[in-house]
Design an enzyme around this catalytic site. Structure first.
Site, PDB file in Angstrom:
ATOM      1  N   GLU A 177     -15.636   7.250   6.879  1.00 28.25           N
ATOM      2  CA  GLU A 177     -14.655   6.602   7.748  1.00 28.25           C
ATOM      3  C   GLU A 177     -14.470   7.429   9.005  1.00 28.25           C
ATOM      4  OE1 GLU A 177     -11.043   6.362   5.467  1.00 28.25           O
ATOM      5  OE2 GLU A 177     -11.171   8.441   4.818  1.00 28.25           O
ATOM      6  N   ARG A 191       0.830  -1.203   0.000  1.00 24.91           N
ATOM      7  CA  ARG A 191       0.000   0.000   0.000  1.00 24.91           C
ATOM      8  C   ARG A 191       0.867   1.258   0.000  1.00 24.91           C
ATOM      9  NH1 ARG A 191      -4.431   1.086   4.622  1.00 24.91           N
ATOM     10  NH2 ARG A 191      -2.531   1.200   5.883  1.00 24.91           N
ATOM     11  N   LYS A 228      -2.340   7.434   1.245  1.00 30.27           N
ATOM     12  CA  LYS A 228      -1.999   7.567   2.675  1.00 30.27           C
ATOM     13  C   LYS A 228      -0.804   8.509   2.801  1.00 30.27           C
ATOM     14  CE  LYS A 228      -1.620   4.700   6.830  1.00 30.27           C
ATOM     15  NZ  LYS A 228      -2.846   5.228   7.459  1.00 30.27           N
TER      16      LYS A 228
END
Length: 332
Positions: A213, A83, A180
C-alpha cells in the site's frame, strides 16, 4: 554569569489566557471538537486539547477513522464507523458509549461546526489515568471528534499524475496494518522519505517483496489486458474508499471498459509494467501515478480508468443516497 529565567507557575486563569494566545493561524481550519473528557463540543481551537495522561498521547493506544463532510452530508459514515469499532476490538479498547451514541456525537459535532464541507475525524482511546504502559490504570475509554478543513492535494496530482518511489521504510506487521491506530510513524516516514527523493509518495513493499500500500492509501493497477488488479487485504488496511471503488470498477467491467477485477498478489515487476497505477483513499480520492522509481507507468500520463473512477467517485458523493447521511444542523 547571566541568571537563568525561572519557569513561571501559572494560575488557572493565566493558563487559559496562554491557551488563547498560543492559537496559531492554521487553527482557523479547526471548526469543532467533541471530547468525552469535557462531555461536550467546543468551537474555540484553544480548547481543542487532550489530557497528557490519555494513553492516546503517550502510548498511542488508540484508533481512529475519518468521514468526508460534503454538501452538508457525511459520506460513508457508517462503514467508517464500523471499521473504527473493528479497530477498537483489535486494539482491546472498550467502547465508552454504544455505537449509536458514538454515531450521534459525530453527527452533532459536524452540525456544531456549521460547515457543509470538510473532514470529520474521530478517535477511540484507552483513555486517561496515568503514564504507565498497560491500560488497566485508565479510568475510562475516551472518544474525540474533530471537524476540520479537508486536506487539499495539489491539482497536478490529477492533471499530471503522481510520482512514487519504492519506500525504504519497513511495512507494519499484518495485525498493525489492519488496525487503524494512531501509530502512524511508519506512514509519516514513507512520505518524508519519498519527498527527500523527489517523489510525492512511497509504496510499502511487504516481506515477500510484493506491493502492499501507499503511505495512507491503497494501490491499484490496470494491466495491458484491461484487468483491474489490487493486492489482497490479508496484510494491509481494507480501505473504505477502495471497497467502494471496486464497485465502480465492476460497473466498468459491465460496460466493457475493464475485462475483470482481481484481488491478488502483485509483484513489483508486474506493477511497474501496468498501463495504469493509482492511489486510492478517502482524502486523495483516486489519483493516477505516472512514474515509479523514475520509470514511467504506461505512457507516463494519467490513464482513462483512473479518470473514470474519479468521476464515478465524485458523482457518488453527490447522489448516492445509500452512502450519504444528512447532518442535523440547527434550524435557523
Amino acid at each position: 554569569m547571566a541568571s537563568v529565567k525561572r519557569t513561571p507557575i501559572l494560575t488557572t486563569d493565566a493558563a487559559l489566557v496562554c491557551l488563547q494566545r498560543t492559537v496559531h493561524p492554521k487553527a482557523s481550519n479547526f471548526y469543532a471538537m467533541y471530547s468525552s473528557v469535557l462531555e461536550g463540543i467546543v468551537t474555540d481551537p484553544a480548547l481543542m486539547i487532550l489530557p497528557l495522561d490519555d494513553h492516546m498521547v503517550h502510548r498511542g493506544h488508540s484508533v481512529f477513522d475519518t468521514a468526508t463532510l460534503t454538501h452538508g452530508m457525511l459520506y460513508q459514515l457508517d462503514p467508517h464507523l464500523d471499521r473504527l469499532l473493528r479497530s477498537a476490538e483489535l486494539a482491546r479498547i472498550p467502547l465508552p458509549f454504544p455505537k449509536e451514541h458514538l454515531r450521534q456525537i459525530v453527527l452533532d459535532t459536524a452540525a456544531a461546526s456549521g460547515r457543509s464541507e470538510g473532514s470529520v475525524r474521530y478517535w477511540l482511546s484507552a483513555g486517561p489515568g496515568g503514564f504507565g504502559l498497560g491500560s488497566a490504570e485508565c479510568v475510562r475509554a475516551s472518544f474525540y471528534v474533530v471537524v476540520f478543513k479537508q486536506e487539499a492535494y495539489p491539482e497536478r496530482y490529477y492533471t499530471e499524475g503522481m510520482k512514487v518511489v519504492t519506500s525504504s521504510i519497513p511495512i507494519k506487521p499484518p495485525l498493525f496494518a489492519r488496525t487503524k491506530s494512531t501509530n502512524y510513524l511508519p506512514n509519516v516516514l514513507v512520505v518524508l522519505d519519498a519527498n527527500e527523493r523527489g517523489a510525492d509518495n512511497g509504496i510499502f513493499i511487504d516481506q515477500r517483496g510484493l506491493v502492499a500500500e501507499g503511505s495512507n492509501m491503497n494501490v491499484a493497477f490496470v494491466t495491458l489486458d484491461r484487468v483491474f488488479r489490487h493486492p489482497s487485504f490479508d496484510a494491509i488496511l481494507s480501505g473504505i474508499t477502495i471497497q467502494r471503488v471496486l464497485q465502480f470498477a465492476q460497473r466498468l467491467v459491465d460496460q466493457g471498459e475493464l475485462r475483470e477485477i482481481r484481488l491478488v498478489d502483485v509483484p513489483v515487476s508486474e506493477g511497474r509494467n501496468a498501463v495504469e497505477m493509482m492511489l486510492i483513499g478517502s482524502s486523495i480520492k483516486i489519483a493516477p501515478v505516472v512514474q515509479w522509481d523514475g520509470h514511467p507507468i504506461g505512457d507516463g500520463k494519467p490513464g482513462p480508468i483512473s479518470k473514470k473512477l474519479l468521476q464515478l467517485w465524485e458523482e457518488d458523493t453527490l447522489s448516492a443516497t445509500d452512502q450519504l447521511i444528512p447532518v442535523p444542523y440547527p434550524q435557523s
